[in-house]
Design a protein around this motif. Structure first.
Motif, mmCIF file in Angstrom:
data_model
loop_
_atom_site.group_PDB
_atom_site.id
_atom_site.type_symbol
_atom_site.label_atom_id
_atom_site.label_comp_id
_atom_site.label_asym_id
_atom_site.label_seq_id
_atom_site.Cartn_x
_atom_site.Cartn_y
_atom_site.Cartn_z
ATOM 1 N N VAL A 31 127.071 -1.196 -17.312
ATOM 2 C CA VAL A 31 125.424 -1.358 -16.990
ATOM 3 C C VAL A 31 124.945 -2.069 -18.366
ATOM 4 C CG1 VAL A 31 125.468 0.300 -15.162
ATOM 5 C CG2 VAL A 31 124.849 0.923 -17.299
ATOM 6 N N LYS A 32 124.002 -2.788 -17.892
ATOM 7 C CA LYS A 32 123.155 -3.292 -19.227
ATOM 8 C C LYS A 32 121.814 -2.513 -19.210
ATOM 9 C CE LYS A 32 122.367 -6.957 -22.142
ATOM 10 N NZ LYS A 32 122.731 -7.008 -23.306
ATOM 11 N N ILE A 33 121.500 -2.111 -20.324
ATOM 12 C CA ILE A 33 120.226 -1.353 -20.350
ATOM 13 C C ILE A 33 119.088 -2.134 -21.139
ATOM 14 C CG2 ILE A 33 119.285 0.951 -21.425
ATOM 15 C CD1 ILE A 33 121.589 1.275 -19.447
ATOM 16 N N PHE A 34 117.829 -2.418 -20.529
ATOM 17 C CA PHE A 34 116.763 -3.075 -20.936
ATOM 18 C C PHE A 34 115.650 -1.990 -21.251
ATOM 19 C CE2 PHE A 34 118.986 -6.026 -18.229
ATOM 20 C CZ PHE A 34 119.083 -7.284 -19.266
ATOM 21 N N LEU A 35 115.206 -1.698 -22.388
ATOM 22 C CA LEU A 35 114.257 -0.821 -22.838
ATOM 23 C C LEU A 35 113.151 -1.602 -22.859
ATOM 24 C CD1 LEU A 35 116.089 1.231 -25.597
ATOM 25 C CD2 LEU A 35 115.887 1.817 -23.111
ATOM 26 N N VAL A 36 112.120 -0.903 -22.169
ATOM 27 C CA VAL A 36 110.880 -1.627 -22.096
ATOM 28 C C VAL A 36 109.929 -1.438 -23.277
ATOM 29 C CG1 VAL A 36 108.588 -1.821 -20.753
ATOM 30 C CG2 VAL A 36 110.842 -1.568 -19.389
ATOM 31 N N PHE A 37 110.011 -0.164 -23.804
ATOM 32 C CA PHE A 37 109.089 0.204 -24.934
ATOM 33 C C PHE A 37 110.084 0.742 -26.196
ATOM 34 C CE2 PHE A 37 106.793 1.432 -21.138
ATOM 35 C CZ PHE A 37 105.726 0.725 -21.196
ATOM 36 N N GLN A 38 109.597 0.173 -27.359
ATOM 37 C CA GLN A 38 110.244 0.668 -28.630
ATOM 38 C C GLN A 38 110.377 2.245 -28.591
ATOM 39 O OE1 GLN A 38 111.773 -1.569 -30.716
ATOM 40 N NE2 GLN A 38 112.627 0.158 -32.012
ATOM 41 N N ASP A 39 109.451 2.839 -28.120
ATOM 42 C CA ASP A 39 109.394 4.441 -28.246
ATOM 43 C C ASP A 39 110.610 4.945 -27.579
ATOM 44 O OD1 ASP A 39 107.065 4.291 -29.780
ATOM 45 O OD2 ASP A 39 105.895 4.568 -28.042
ATOM 46 N N ILE A 40 110.917 4.513 -26.349
ATOM 47 C CA ILE A 40 112.311 4.666 -25.736
ATOM 48 C C ILE A 40 113.531 4.670 -26.442
ATOM 49 C CG2 ILE A 40 113.725 4.492 -23.703
ATOM 50 C CD1 ILE A 40 110.932 3.854 -22.204
ATOM 51 N N PHE A 41 113.376 3.658 -27.258
ATOM 52 C CA PHE A 41 114.555 2.875 -27.975
ATOM 53 C C PHE A 41 114.850 4.151 -29.274
ATOM 54 C CE2 PHE A 41 116.456 0.946 -31.842
ATOM 55 C CZ PHE A 41 117.678 0.720 -31.395
ATOM 56 N N ASP A 42 113.625 4.386 -29.915
ATOM 57 C CA ASP A 42 113.589 5.107 -30.868
ATOM 58 C C ASP A 42 113.877 6.441 -30.506
ATOM 59 O OD1 ASP A 42 112.860 3.102 -32.472
ATOM 60 O OD2 ASP A 42 110.797 3.588 -32.272
ATOM 61 N N ALA A 43 113.688 6.940 -29.383
ATOM 62 C CA ALA A 43 113.958 8.458 -28.816
ATOM 63 C C ALA A 43 115.360 8.662 -28.730
ATOM 64 C CB ALA A 43 113.342 8.752 -27.513
ATOM 65 N N PHE A 44 116.133 7.567 -28.392
ATOM 66 C CA PHE A 44 117.611 7.811 -28.086
ATOM 67 C C PHE A 44 118.533 7.388 -29.391
ATOM 68 C CE2 PHE A 44 115.942 7.941 -23.878
ATOM 69 C CZ PHE A 44 116.653 8.867 -23.389
ATOM 70 N N ASP A 45 117.758 7.040 -30.276
ATOM 71 C CA ASP A 45 118.601 6.362 -31.719
ATOM 72 C C ASP A 45 119.104 7.598 -32.328
ATOM 73 O OD1 ASP A 45 119.759 5.360 -33.679
ATOM 74 O OD2 ASP A 45 117.394 4.548 -34.675
ATOM 75 N N SER A 46 120.271 7.704 -32.603
ATOM 76 C CA SER A 46 121.005 8.824 -33.231
ATOM 77 C C SER A 46 121.636 8.365 -34.518
ATOM 78 C CB SER A 46 122.298 9.295 -32.198
ATOM 79 O OG SER A 46 123.022 8.158 -32.149
ATOM 80 N N SER A 47 121.076 7.371 -34.930
ATOM 81 C CA SER A 47 121.703 6.942 -36.316
ATOM 82 C C SER A 47 121.018 7.588 -37.452
ATOM 83 C CB SER A 47 121.126 5.306 -36.631
ATOM 84 O OG SER A 47 121.302 5.152 -37.828
ATOM 85 N N THR A 48 121.823 7.904 -38.455
ATOM 86 C CA THR A 48 121.405 8.522 -39.498
ATOM 87 C C THR A 48 120.723 7.723 -40.695
ATOM 88 O OG1 THR A 48 123.400 8.670 -40.416
ATOM 89 C CG2 THR A 48 122.821 10.659 -39.167
ATOM 90 N N SER A 49 120.768 6.486 -40.246
ATOM 91 C CA SER A 49 120.298 5.460 -41.370
ATOM 92 C C SER A 49 118.852 5.612 -41.562
ATOM 93 C CB SER A 49 120.688 4.082 -41.113
ATOM 94 O OG SER A 49 122.131 3.777 -41.012
ATOM 95 N N THR A 50 118.353 5.313 -42.808
ATOM 96 C CA THR A 50 116.810 5.301 -42.972
ATOM 97 C C THR A 50 116.088 4.067 -42.646
ATOM 98 O OG1 THR A 50 117.255 4.211 -45.254
ATOM 99 C CG2 THR A 50 117.239 6.455 -45.144
ATOM 100 N N LYS A 51 114.997 3.822 -42.387
ATOM 101 C CA LYS A 51 114.338 2.813 -41.776
ATOM 102 C C LYS A 51 114.768 1.320 -42.834
ATOM 103 C CE LYS A 51 109.807 1.014 -40.213
ATOM 104 N NZ LYS A 51 108.671 1.167 -40.004
ATOM 105 N N ALA A 52 114.624 1.640 -44.069
ATOM 106 C CA ALA A 52 114.939 0.754 -44.998
ATOM 107 C C ALA A 52 116.383 -0.094 -44.723
ATOM 108 C CB ALA A 52 114.853 1.053 -46.453
ATOM 109 N N GLU A 53 117.357 0.999 -44.486
ATOM 110 C CA GLU A 53 118.762 0.604 -44.391
ATOM 111 C C GLU A 53 118.881 -0.129 -42.985
ATOM 112 O OE1 GLU A 53 121.101 4.261 -46.458
ATOM 113 O OE2 GLU A 53 120.313 4.663 -44.465
#
Length: 66
Positions: A31-53
């Protein structure tokens, strides 16, 4: 549990924004996931990288530097 080899093959097979979905009958599809809002993407982001990285990696990908 999937083996490490199968996990790697699935990751190579799936594109950005794609996931495997299995219904209650056992049928599996990509399935292809289309996120409408950046907040939704950020909520499911499990990355440990910093914003700069993350920004540095995005620049690297856009410039095609491997």
């Amino acid at each position: 549990m999937l083996s490490k080899v199968v996990d790697n093959e699935i990751e190579e097979f799936l594109g950005c924004g794609e996931a495997l979905f299995q219904d209650i009958y056992g049928c599996t599809e990509v399935v292809k996931i289309f996120l409408v809002f950046q907040d939704i993407f950020d909520a499911f982001d499990s990355s440990t990288s910093t914003k700069a990285e993350k920004e540095r990696e995005m620049r690297r990908l856009r410039e095609g530097v491997g």
